[in-house]
Design a protein around this motif. Structure first.
Motif, PDB file in Angstrom:
ATOM      1  N   LEU A   1       0.979  -1.161  -0.061  1.00  0.00           N
ATOM      2  CA  LEU A   1       0.067   0.136  -0.047  1.00  0.00           C
ATOM      3  C   LEU A   1       0.809   1.190   0.139  1.00  0.00           C
ATOM      4  O   LEU A   1       0.666   2.282  -0.609  1.00  0.00           O
ATOM      5  CB  LEU A   1      -0.995   0.079   1.213  1.00  0.00           C
ATOM      6  CG  LEU A   1      -2.014  -1.028   1.157  1.00  0.00           C
ATOM      7  CD1 LEU A   1      -2.772  -1.023   2.588  1.00  0.00           C
ATOM      8  CD2 LEU A   1      -2.978  -0.808  -0.030  1.00  0.00           C
ATOM      9  N   ILE A   2       1.881   1.345   0.740  1.00  0.00           N
ATOM     10  CA  ILE A   2       2.900   2.497   0.867  1.00  0.00           C
ATOM     11  C   ILE A   2       3.472   2.619  -0.904  1.00  0.00           C
ATOM     12  O   ILE A   2       3.485   3.641  -1.277  1.00  0.00           O
ATOM     13  CB  ILE A   2       4.037   2.183   1.775  1.00  0.00           C
ATOM     14  CG1 ILE A   2       3.428   2.270   3.070  1.00  0.00           C
ATOM     15  CG2 ILE A   2       5.179   3.114   1.565  1.00  0.00           C
ATOM     16  CD1 ILE A   2       4.350   1.973   4.249  1.00  0.00           C
ATOM     17  N   ALA A   3       3.897   1.406  -1.272  1.00  0.00           N
ATOM     18  CA  ALA A   3       4.463   1.458  -2.529  1.00  0.00           C
ATOM     19  C   ALA A   3       3.237   1.993  -3.504  1.00  0.00           C
ATOM     20  O   ALA A   3       3.616   2.958  -4.421  1.00  0.00           O
ATOM     21  CB  ALA A   3       4.981   0.319  -2.971  1.00  0.00           C
ATOM     22  N   ALA A   4       2.074   1.514  -3.566  1.00  0.00           N
ATOM     23  CA  ALA A   4       0.850   2.074  -4.536  1.00  0.00           C
ATOM     24  C   ALA A   4       0.799   3.519  -4.215  1.00  0.00           C
ATOM     25  O   ALA A   4       0.411   4.270  -4.991  1.00  0.00           O
ATOM     26  CB  ALA A   4      -0.221   1.219  -4.081  1.00  0.00           C
ATOM     27  N   GLY A   5       0.797   4.048  -2.799  1.00  0.00           N
ATOM     28  CA  GLY A   5       0.282   5.115  -2.732  1.00  0.00           C
ATOM     29  C   GLY A   5       1.394   6.150  -3.176  1.00  0.00           C
ATOM     30  O   GLY A   5       1.026   7.365  -3.648  1.00  0.00           O
ATOM     31  N   TRP A   6       2.823   5.643  -3.088  1.00  0.00           N
ATOM     32  CA  TRP A   6       3.772   6.577  -3.312  1.00  0.00           C
ATOM     33  C   TRP A   6       3.539   6.752  -5.040  1.00  0.00           C
ATOM     34  O   TRP A   6       4.097   7.799  -5.639  1.00  0.00           O
ATOM     35  CB  TRP A   6       5.140   5.938  -3.102  1.00  0.00           C
ATOM     36  CG  TRP A   6       6.357   6.525  -3.602  1.00  0.00           C
ATOM     37  CD1 TRP A   6       7.368   5.919  -4.307  1.00  0.00           C
ATOM     38  CD2 TRP A   6       6.950   7.885  -3.575  1.00  0.00           C
ATOM     39  NE1 TRP A   6       8.487   6.632  -4.554  1.00  0.00           N
ATOM     40  CE2 TRP A   6       8.253   7.828  -4.101  1.00  0.00           C
ATOM     41  CE3 TRP A   6       6.488   8.919  -2.852  1.00  0.00           C
ATOM     42  CZ2 TRP A   6       8.922   9.028  -4.119  1.00  0.00           C
ATOM     43  CZ3 TRP A   6       7.248  10.105  -2.999  1.00  0.00           C
ATOM     44  CH2 TRP A   6       8.424  10.173  -3.609  1.00  0.00           C
ATOM     45  N   ALA A   7       3.515   5.525  -5.678  1.00  0.00           N
ATOM     46  CA  ALA A   7       3.210   5.551  -7.306  1.00  0.00           C
ATOM     47  C   ALA A   7       1.971   6.611  -7.771  1.00  0.00           C
ATOM     48  O   ALA A   7       2.384   7.309  -8.599  1.00  0.00           O
ATOM     49  CB  ALA A   7       2.815   4.022  -7.620  1.00  0.00           C
ATOM     50  N   ILE A   8       1.028   6.528  -6.923  1.00  0.00           N
ATOM     51  CA  ILE A   8      -0.171   7.488  -7.194  1.00  0.00           C
ATOM     52  C   ILE A   8       0.436   8.830  -6.971  1.00  0.00           C
ATOM     53  O   ILE A   8       0.121   9.867  -7.926  1.00  0.00           O
ATOM     54  CB  ILE A   8      -1.476   7.159  -6.386  1.00  0.00           C
ATOM     55  CG1 ILE A   8      -1.932   5.800  -6.909  1.00  0.00           C
ATOM     56  CG2 ILE A   8      -2.411   8.159  -6.658  1.00  0.00           C
ATOM     57  CD1 ILE A   8      -3.084   5.402  -5.999  1.00  0.00           C
ATOM     58  N   ARG A   9       1.213   9.107  -5.869  1.00  0.00           N
ATOM     59  CA  ARG A   9       1.614  10.503  -5.484  1.00  0.00           C
ATOM     60  C   ARG A   9       2.669  10.906  -6.664  1.00  0.00           C
ATOM     61  O   ARG A   9       2.702  12.058  -7.041  1.00  0.00           O
ATOM     62  CB  ARG A   9       2.395  10.476  -4.222  1.00  0.00           C
ATOM     63  CG  ARG A   9       2.984  11.759  -3.917  1.00  0.00           C
ATOM     64  CD  ARG A   9       2.011  12.879  -3.817  1.00  0.00           C
ATOM     65  NE  ARG A   9       2.726  14.279  -3.428  1.00  0.00           N
ATOM     66  CZ  ARG A   9       3.174  15.139  -4.433  1.00  0.00           C
ATOM     67  NH1 ARG A   9       3.063  14.892  -5.558  1.00  0.00           N
ATOM     68  NH2 ARG A   9       3.801  16.304  -4.022  1.00  0.00           N
ATOM     69  N   LEU A  10       3.479  10.152  -7.331  1.00  0.00           N
ATOM     70  CA  LEU A  10       4.557  10.383  -8.295  1.00  0.00           C
ATOM     71  C   LEU A  10       3.711  10.677  -9.504  1.00  0.00           C
ATOM     72  O   LEU A  10       3.978  11.295 -10.578  1.00  0.00           O
ATOM     73  CB  LEU A  10       5.294   9.268  -8.644  1.00  0.00           C
ATOM     74  CG  LEU A  10       6.286   9.098  -7.676  1.00  0.00           C
ATOM     75  CD1 LEU A  10       7.012   7.792  -7.680  1.00  0.00           C
ATOM     76  CD2 LEU A  10       7.291  10.135  -7.441  1.00  0.00           C
ATOM     77  N   GLY A  11       2.253  10.211  -9.853  1.00  0.00           N
ATOM     78  CA  GLY A  11       1.360  10.756 -10.937  1.00  0.00           C
ATOM     79  C   GLY A  11       1.968   9.954 -12.329  1.00  0.00           C
ATOM     80  O   GLY A  11       1.692  10.704 -13.389  1.00  0.00           O
TER      81      GLY A  11
END
Length: 155
Positions: A99-109
């Motif tokens: 979930l952290i990796a997914a959240g970071w990926a979404i944040r990176l856009g």
């Protein structure tokens, strides 16, 4: 440091731990977003997803502490945790990391960092989860068998 059999663990094994794999994934996601972003997007919620992952990790760690069993993946388990986050996932800490990796990926856009999330999950499953589940199964016997019948590996 000693392994579950009491043997000394070499430094290469001591640093082969899931949080370092997560950090490497986060760094690779950052680089991919800068070098080859593929499809760019602006979706809110990345930090909230990452915070949910962090919360899941801490919630799980509390249960490890209460059960007085080692949280380190290469230590011998002393008890089987089946309550709290372990009631819906056999691996809530790894799920939290994903979930952290997914959240970071979404944040990176960008799409390219998102593609690394299932890669991270596969690496963790092969490097850690499968071996851990084997050893927990050996240590916990029928309790483990019953638990795996009712609780999924990830979600």
């Amino acid at each position: 440091m000693k392994d579950r059999h009491g043997n000394a663990v070499p430094i290469s094994k001591r640093i082969d731990i899931p949080p370092l794999w997560l950090l490497a994934t986060l760094a690779a996601q950052f680089l991919l977003a800068r070098i080859a972003p593929l499809l760019s997007f602006d979706i809110p919620g990345g930090p909230i997803l990452a915070l949910a992952g962090l919360t899941l990790i801490f919630w799980s760690a509390i249960h490890f502490r209460r059960a007085q069993t080692p949280i380190h993946p290469r230590r011998k388990p002393t008890s089987l945790i089946t309550d709290g986050p372990f009631a819906f996932s056999r691996n809530p800490i790894y799920l939290g990391m994903a979930l952290i990796a997914a959240g970071w990926a979404i944040r990176l856009g960008a799409l390219s960092p998102v593609l690394l999330v299932p890669v991270f999950m596969l690496v963790v499953q092969r490097r850690f989860i499968e071996g851990e589940e084997f050893h927990v199964g050996k240590a916990m016997g029928e309790d483990w068998t019953a638990y795996t019948a009712r609780t999924r590996r990830w979600l």
